[in-house]
Design a protein around this motif. Structure first.
Motif, short mmCIF file in Angstrom:
data_model
loop_
_atom_site.label_atom_id
_atom_site.label_comp_id
_atom_site.label_asym_id
_atom_site.label_seq_id
_atom_site.Cartn_x
_atom_site.Cartn_y
_atom_site.Cartn_z
N MET A 79 0.83 -1.21 0.00
CA MET A 79 0.00 0.00 0.00
C MET A 79 0.86 1.25 0.00
SD MET A 79 -3.31 -0.49 0.18
CE MET A 79 -4.28 0.45 1.34
N ALA A 80 0.43 2.21 -0.80
CA ALA A 80 1.18 3.48 -0.84
C ALA A 80 0.92 4.26 0.44
CB ALA A 80 0.72 4.28 -2.04
N ASN A 81 2.00 4.72 1.01
CA ASN A 81 1.86 5.50 2.24
C ASN A 81 2.72 6.76 2.15
OD1 ASN A 81 0.06 4.36 4.02
ND2 ASN A 81 1.48 2.71 4.49
N PRO A 82 2.36 7.79 2.88
CA PRO A 82 3.17 9.00 2.86
C PRO A 82 4.56 8.71 3.40
CG PRO A 82 1.12 9.36 4.05
CD PRO A 82 1.20 7.91 3.75
N LYS A 83 5.56 9.28 2.75
CA LYS A 83 6.92 9.04 3.17
C LYS A 83 7.28 9.93 4.35
CE LYS A 83 11.53 8.51 1.23
NZ LYS A 83 12.33 8.58 0.00
N ARG A 84 6.70 11.16 4.30
CA ARG A 84 7.08 12.12 5.33
C ARG A 84 5.85 12.70 6.02
NH1 ARG A 84 12.07 13.01 5.83
NH2 ARG A 84 13.54 12.64 4.12
N ARG A 85 6.13 13.17 7.19
CA ARG A 85 5.10 13.86 7.96
C ARG A 85 4.71 15.14 7.24
NH1 ARG A 85 3.29 16.32 12.87
NH2 ARG A 85 4.07 18.40 12.42
N HIS A 86 3.41 15.46 7.23
CA HIS A 86 2.91 16.67 6.60
C HIS A 86 2.88 17.75 7.66
CE1 HIS A 86 1.02 17.54 2.77
NE2 HIS A 86 0.26 18.42 3.39
N SER A 87 3.62 18.81 7.48
CA SER A 87 3.67 19.83 8.54
C SER A 87 2.39 20.65 8.58
CB SER A 87 4.86 20.75 8.33
OG SER A 87 4.64 21.53 7.18
N GLN A 88 2.11 21.21 9.72
CA GLN A 88 0.94 22.08 9.88
C GLN A 88 1.03 23.25 8.91
OE1 GLN A 88 -1.72 21.41 11.76
NE2 GLN A 88 -2.58 23.18 10.70
N ARG A 89 2.22 23.73 8.69
CA ARG A 89 2.41 24.87 7.79
C ARG A 89 1.97 24.52 6.38
NH1 ARG A 89 8.22 27.60 6.56
NH2 ARG A 89 7.49 29.31 5.25
N ARG A 90 2.36 23.31 5.95
CA ARG A 90 2.02 22.87 4.61
C ARG A 90 0.48 22.85 4.46
NH1 ARG A 90 4.50 20.88 0.25
NH2 ARG A 90 6.69 21.07 0.82
N THR A 91 -0.17 22.30 5.47
CA THR A 91 -1.63 22.23 5.45
C THR A 91 -2.24 23.63 5.38
OG1 THR A 91 -1.43 20.29 6.85
CG2 THR A 91 -3.60 21.27 6.66
N SER A 92 -1.75 24.51 6.23
CA SER A 92 -2.30 25.86 6.28
C SER A 92 -2.07 26.60 4.98
CB SER A 92 -1.70 26.67 7.42
OG SER A 92 -1.67 25.89 8.56
N THR A 93 -0.85 26.37 4.41
CA THR A 93 -0.53 27.05 3.16
C THR A 93 -1.51 26.61 2.06
OG1 THR A 93 1.75 26.94 3.86
CG2 THR A 93 1.36 27.55 1.58
N ARG A 94 -1.79 25.31 2.03
CA ARG A 94 -2.72 24.81 1.02
C ARG A 94 -4.08 25.46 1.22
NH1 ARG A 94 -2.72 19.72 2.19
NH2 ARG A 94 -4.69 19.72 3.31
N ARG A 95 -4.47 25.55 2.47
CA ARG A 95 -5.82 26.03 2.75
C ARG A 95 -5.95 27.55 2.69
NH1 ARG A 95 -7.19 22.13 7.84
NH2 ARG A 95 -7.31 20.18 6.67
N ALA A 96 -4.84 28.22 2.47
CA ALA A 96 -4.88 29.69 2.47
C ALA A 96 -5.89 30.23 1.46
CB ALA A 96 -3.50 30.25 2.18
N HIS A 97 -6.11 29.49 0.38
CA HIS A 97 -7.01 30.00 -0.67
C HIS A 97 -8.39 29.38 -0.61
CE1 HIS A 97 -3.85 32.32 -2.53
NE2 HIS A 97 -3.04 31.28 -2.36
N ASP A 98 -8.64 28.57 0.43
CA ASP A 98 -9.99 27.98 0.57
C ASP A 98 -10.91 28.98 1.24
OD1 ASP A 98 -8.77 25.78 -0.38
OD2 ASP A 98 -9.09 24.51 1.38
#
Lengths: 167, 62
Positions: free
Chosen positions: B1-20
């Motif tokens: 099964m494909a799994n994430p290699k690295r932890r997703h930082s809170q910053r990355r999440t927030s940055t993505r959501r900046a335009h939501d």
């Protein structure tokens, strides 16, 4: 080629759609204005325009073609005698669609579609409806007052009795 | 099964959501009652459209 001439399916099969359109067109010719969804209003526009074109021809053949589409004889008479002559000098564009808002429940966008030049008739109809409504309200008010008067009479009677016994 | 290699930082999440976000519906001013209304539609407050086109609105009984 009939590219880009798809029209509207309205989520119905052919016979259901044809029946719906015929009914809407007939109602519109009889009533001058109908309230429906924007999509249905747009779907009947070409059909109504075709009917009015028939009405302008005014010959027996046109009358029979119209009678084959409209669902009532009254509508045919009205189309040929009232609606078509009124729009005589217009070359199409007989209808006006005005968006009125969104339906509660499913959020469908509502509109009314009316024949151009029907403003006066529509205003008169509205006047009549308002009068009928006022009359009904008046009658309801009278009935209520009467009921209250009766109830009040019995109340005061009882109160009077009570006062007498106290004295 | 494909799994994430690295932890997703809170910053990355927030940055993505900046335009939501939702955008405000465009409104235009009703020329009759000066309320905000949706463009190309009869005014729901006063029932006017293009000077006339009064919809039958319920008069609020006082």
């Amino acid at each position: 080629m009939r590219h880009l001439k798809a029209g509207w399916k309205l989520g119905r099969n052919t016979s259901h759609r044809r029946a719906l359109l015929r009914n809407l067109v007939t109602s519109l010719i009889l009533e001058e204005r109908i309230e429906t969804t924007v999509v249905k209003a747009k779907a009947i526009r070409p059909e109504v325009e075709k009917m009015i074109t028939l009405g302008k021809r005014g010959d027996v053949n046109a009358r029979r073609l119209a009678a084959g589409y409209l669902t009532s004889r009254d509508a045919v008479t009205r189309l040929f005698d009232t609606v078509a002559p009124r729009l005589g000098d217009r070359q199409g564009g007989y209808l006006r669609i005005v968006r009125t808002g969104f339906r509660k429940g499913d959020g469908g966008e509502k509109a009314f579609i009316e024949l151009v030049g029907a403003e006066q008739i529509i205003d008169e109809k509205r006047q009549k409806r308002a009068e009928a409504r006022a009359k009904r309200a008046e009658e309801a008010r009278k009935a209520m007052e009467e009921a209250q008067a009766q109830a009040g009479a019995s109340d005061t009677g009882a109160a009077g009795d009570a006062g007498e016994t106290k004295e | 099964m494909a799994n994430p290699k690295r932890r997703h930082s809170q910053r990355r999440t927030s940055t993505r959501r900046a335009h939501d976000h939702l955008t405000r519906a465009t409104t235009s001013e009703c020329p009759n009652c000066h309320e905000a209304k949706l463009p190309h539609r009869a005014c729901p407050k006063c029932g006017y459209y293009k000077g006339r086109e009064v919809l039958e609105l319920k008069e609020k009984a006082s």
